[in-house]
Design a protein around this motif. Structure first.
Motif, short mmCIF file in Angstrom:
data_model
loop_
_atom_site.label_atom_id
_atom_site.label_comp_id
_atom_site.label_asym_id
_atom_site.label_seq_id
_atom_site.Cartn_x
_atom_site.Cartn_y
_atom_site.Cartn_z
N LEU A 1 -58.57 -14.95 -37.03
CA LEU A 1 -58.86 -13.56 -37.35
C LEU A 1 -58.26 -13.23 -38.71
N THR A 2 -59.08 -12.67 -39.57
CA THR A 2 -58.66 -12.42 -40.94
C THR A 2 -59.14 -11.04 -41.38
N SER A 3 -59.01 -10.75 -42.67
CA SER A 3 -59.36 -9.42 -43.17
C SER A 3 -60.80 -9.30 -43.62
N VAL A 4 -61.58 -10.38 -43.51
CA VAL A 4 -63.01 -10.35 -43.84
C VAL A 4 -63.81 -10.72 -42.60
N ASP A 5 -65.14 -10.51 -42.68
CA ASP A 5 -65.98 -10.72 -41.51
C ASP A 5 -66.33 -12.17 -41.23
N GLY A 6 -66.01 -13.07 -42.16
CA GLY A 6 -66.32 -14.47 -41.98
C GLY A 6 -66.61 -15.10 -43.33
N LEU A 7 -67.07 -16.33 -43.32
CA LEU A 7 -67.47 -17.00 -44.55
C LEU A 7 -68.72 -16.32 -45.11
N GLN A 8 -68.71 -15.99 -46.38
CA GLN A 8 -69.82 -15.27 -46.98
C GLN A 8 -70.60 -16.14 -47.95
N ASP A 9 -71.93 -15.88 -48.02
CA ASP A 9 -72.75 -16.62 -48.98
C ASP A 9 -72.65 -15.96 -50.35
N LYS A 10 -73.44 -16.44 -51.30
CA LYS A 10 -73.35 -15.95 -52.67
C LYS A 10 -73.79 -14.50 -52.81
N ASP A 11 -74.52 -14.00 -51.81
CA ASP A 11 -74.96 -12.61 -51.82
C ASP A 11 -74.03 -11.70 -51.04
N GLY A 12 -72.93 -12.26 -50.56
CA GLY A 12 -71.96 -11.46 -49.82
C GLY A 12 -72.29 -11.28 -48.35
N LYS A 13 -73.28 -12.03 -47.86
CA LYS A 13 -73.64 -11.94 -46.45
C LYS A 13 -72.90 -13.02 -45.65
N VAL A 14 -72.53 -12.68 -44.44
CA VAL A 14 -71.78 -13.62 -43.60
C VAL A 14 -72.67 -14.78 -43.18
N VAL A 15 -72.15 -15.99 -43.31
CA VAL A 15 -72.84 -17.19 -42.83
C VAL A 15 -72.53 -17.32 -41.35
#
Length: 255
Positions: free
Chosen positions: A170-184
């Motif tokens: 658990l971290t401060s972001v929603d997950g790993l993000q792609d180059k467009d800022g969307k979660v993978v």
């Protein structure tokens, strides 16, 4: 929540435990996380927490306004803050009717065959007794966590040590993000996402996504599913344990 009992390691980063500005602990956050882990335990799951946050707690006590750069000063903050961190966990889990235990580990503890065996035996006994172990790097004698990983790698090592089913970071972001800022949402091949990972770190954290991906790769190789998700959103651990797609999931490869 999943019907089958699982052995779960949950890693809580500094970014979700510290108060706004990174100085001191957020008791509101710790209380919520204790309630969520408590619900997992009452549902029959065995839970281990790998927790950062000692340095943030120590900053407030030492009246510091920012994280020091000198290693000795960081370790002093950790030494002061560790007891406060455990006091907060003990108080909030007590409200859930659950006891906690503190374990401070270094990587050398896990590299030593004897200490590795002892740590595993202790953790196993605690889990069978219904106790929630709370693990942190022994920052006063080790430097790895303070400089490189914010306990990310340690969480993977602990998951492997106890043969966990799942590692939830658990971290401060929603997950790993792609180059467009969307979660993978799903990562089956680590090579496919290597270019997406940056070494960015928050004001209160020391790892960034790089160390989280390294931890995920280590755990998945050992047959442990990994999830990276936001620790700032209530209820996500329930959804993850229930098998829902939350944040970024790193599934175990089928044999």
């Amino acid at each position: 929540m999943a019907k089958r009992s699982q052995r779960i390691v949950l890693k809580f980063g500094s970014g979700i435990l510290a108060s706004e500005g990174g100085i001191g602990l957020s008791r509101k956050q710790i209380a919520r996380l204790a309630r969520e882990v408590g619900a997992l335990v009452r549902a029959g799951h065995e839970c281990v927490i790998v927790s950062s946050g000692a340095v943030a707690a120590g900053l407030a006590t030492l009246d510091l306004t920012s994280r020091p750069k000198e290693l000795a000063a960081k370790q002093a903050c950790a030494a002061v803050g560790q007891s406060q961190l455990m006091h907060a966990y003990a108080a909030e889990f007590s409200r859930q009717g659950i006891a906690v235990a503190q374990l401070l580990l270094t990587y050398s503890d896990l590299d030593s065959r004897t200490r590795h065996h002892n740590a595993r035996a202790t953790l196993t006994h605690l889990l069978k007794s219904g106790v929630v172990p709370i693990i942190n790097e022994n920052d006063t004698v080790a430097t790895e966590e303070l400089n490189f990983g914010d306990n990310d790698r340690l969480s993977a090592e602990v998951a492997i040590l106890i043969e966990a089913d799942t590692l939830i970071i658990l971290t401060s972001v929603d997950g790993l993000q792609d180059k467009d800022g969307k979660v993978v949402p799903l990562v089956k091949n680590f090579d496919d996402v290597a270019s997406l990972v940056r070494s960015d770190k928050g004001a209160t954290s020391t790892g960034g996504m790089v160390t989280k991906l390294q931890a995920a790769q280590l755990a998945v190789k050992a047959g442990i599913a990994v999830h990276i998700a936001s620790g700032r959103k209530a209820g996500l651990v329930y959804e993850i344990v229930a098998g829902k797609r939350v944040g970024t999931t790193f599934p175990v490869k089928s044999k």
